[in-house]
Write a protein that holds these residues in place. Structure first.
Motif, PDB file in Angstrom:
ATOM      1  N   LEU A 130       6.817   2.298  -2.954  1.00  0.00           N
ATOM      2  CA  LEU A 130       7.040   0.961  -2.624  1.00  0.00           C
ATOM      3  C   LEU A 130       8.359   1.136  -3.600  1.00  0.00           C
ATOM      4  N   HIS A 131       8.981   1.770  -4.552  1.00  0.00           N
ATOM      5  CA  HIS A 131      10.010   2.310  -5.360  1.00  0.00           C
ATOM      6  C   HIS A 131      10.771   3.264  -4.530  1.00  0.00           C
ATOM      7  N   ALA A 132      10.724   3.594  -3.663  1.00  0.00           N
ATOM      8  CA  ALA A 132      11.125   4.151  -3.014  1.00  0.00           C
ATOM      9  C   ALA A 132      11.321   3.760  -1.432  1.00  0.00           C
TER      10      ALA A 132
ATOM     11  N   ASN B  94     -17.338  -1.789   9.457  1.00  0.00           N
ATOM     12  CA  ASN B  94     -16.668  -0.627   8.135  1.00  0.00           C
ATOM     13  C   ASN B  94     -16.089   0.152   9.483  1.00  0.00           C
ATOM     14  N   SER B  95     -15.778   0.120  11.021  1.00  0.00           N
ATOM     15  CA  SER B  95     -15.290   0.837  12.075  1.00  0.00           C
ATOM     16  C   SER B  95     -13.774   0.297  12.200  1.00  0.00           C
ATOM     17  N   PHE B  96     -14.226  -1.595  11.498  1.00  0.00           N
ATOM     18  CA  PHE B  96     -12.858  -2.247  12.592  1.00  0.00           C
ATOM     19  C   PHE B  96     -11.983  -2.028  10.920  1.00  0.00           C
ATOM     20  N   ILE B  97     -12.297  -1.964   9.495  1.00  0.00           N
ATOM     21  CA  ILE B  97     -11.299  -1.395   8.423  1.00  0.00           C
ATOM     22  C   ILE B  97     -10.779  -0.524   8.665  1.00  0.00           C
ATOM     23  N   ARG B  98     -11.464   0.530   9.330  1.00  0.00           N
ATOM     24  CA  ARG B  98     -11.075   1.793   9.642  1.00  0.00           C
ATOM     25  C   ARG B  98      -9.786   1.968   9.866  1.00  0.00           C
ATOM     26  N   VAL B  99     -10.219   1.517  11.477  1.00  0.00           N
ATOM     27  CA  VAL B  99      -8.931   1.229  12.598  1.00  0.00           C
ATOM     28  C   VAL B  99      -7.396   0.799  11.432  1.00  0.00           C
ATOM     29  N   VAL B 100      -7.766  -0.959  10.977  1.00  0.00           N
ATOM     30  CA  VAL B 100      -6.999  -0.980  10.567  1.00  0.00           C
ATOM     31  C   VAL B 100      -6.102  -0.360   9.165  1.00  0.00           C
ATOM     32  N   GLN B 101      -7.169   0.381   8.614  1.00  0.00           N
ATOM     33  CA  GLN B 101      -6.262   1.604   7.520  1.00  0.00           C
ATOM     34  C   GLN B 101      -6.013   2.671   8.141  1.00  0.00           C
ATOM     35  N   ASN B 102      -5.773   2.636   9.848  1.00  0.00           N
ATOM     36  CA  ASN B 102      -4.880   3.520  10.035  1.00  0.00           C
ATOM     37  C   ASN B 102      -4.438   3.057  10.673  1.00  0.00           C
TER      38      ASN B 102
ATOM     39  N   LEU C 242       3.150   3.133   6.679  1.00  0.00           N
ATOM     40  CA  LEU C 242       3.578   3.311   5.842  1.00  0.00           C
ATOM     41  C   LEU C 242       4.718   4.633   5.442  1.00  0.00           C
ATOM     42  N   LEU C 243       3.756   5.332   6.663  1.00  0.00           N
ATOM     43  CA  LEU C 243       4.727   6.060   7.352  1.00  0.00           C
ATOM     44  C   LEU C 243       6.149   5.952   8.165  1.00  0.00           C
ATOM     45  N   LEU C 244       6.432   4.596   8.622  1.00  0.00           N
ATOM     46  CA  LEU C 244       7.483   4.270   9.024  1.00  0.00           C
ATOM     47  C   LEU C 244       8.508   3.336   7.650  1.00  0.00           C
TER      48      LEU C 244
END
Length: 103
Positions: A77-79, A20-28, A34-36
């Motif tokens: 994705l449209h943007a 769960n911790s690993f996946i949270r880091v991947v999500q971050n 996405l911000l880029l």
């Protein structure tokens, strides 16, 4: 594209010991993509290159986030699509959620 210092702050937990911790880091890290304004392929490449995350893991987490945030990803994705001729700055109108379905 990315600079290595974006990732050195993240010490990846052990995938097998703390999934769960690993996946949270991947999500971050995906959220940073996405911000880029990166697409899925660019994000997969960046995380593999700079954070040593296997592409299959990034794809799996991306798809799960996409499932939980359909409206957000559809707008996103449209943007960022090069086929979008009417330029409108991307706005986060839909709240982005992180699921807790990883068990």
């Amino acid at each position: 594209m990315f600079h290595d210092h974006h990732y050195h702050n993240h010490h990846l937990p052990c995938l097998h010991c703390y999934p769960n911790s690993f996946i949270r880091v991947v999500q971050n890290l995906i959220e940073r993509c996405l911000l880029l304004r990166m697409n899925q392929d660019d994000c997969v490449i960046a995380l593999a290159r700079h954070a040593s995350i296997h592409p299959l893991i990034t794809l799996t987490v991306w798809k799960e986030l996409q499932k939980e945030n359909r409206d957000f990803f559809q707008s996103y994705l449209h943007a960022i699509s090069p086929r979008t001729f009417n330029y409108r700055p991307f706005q986060r109108e839909t709240r982005f959620r992180r699921g807790n379905s990883w068990k």
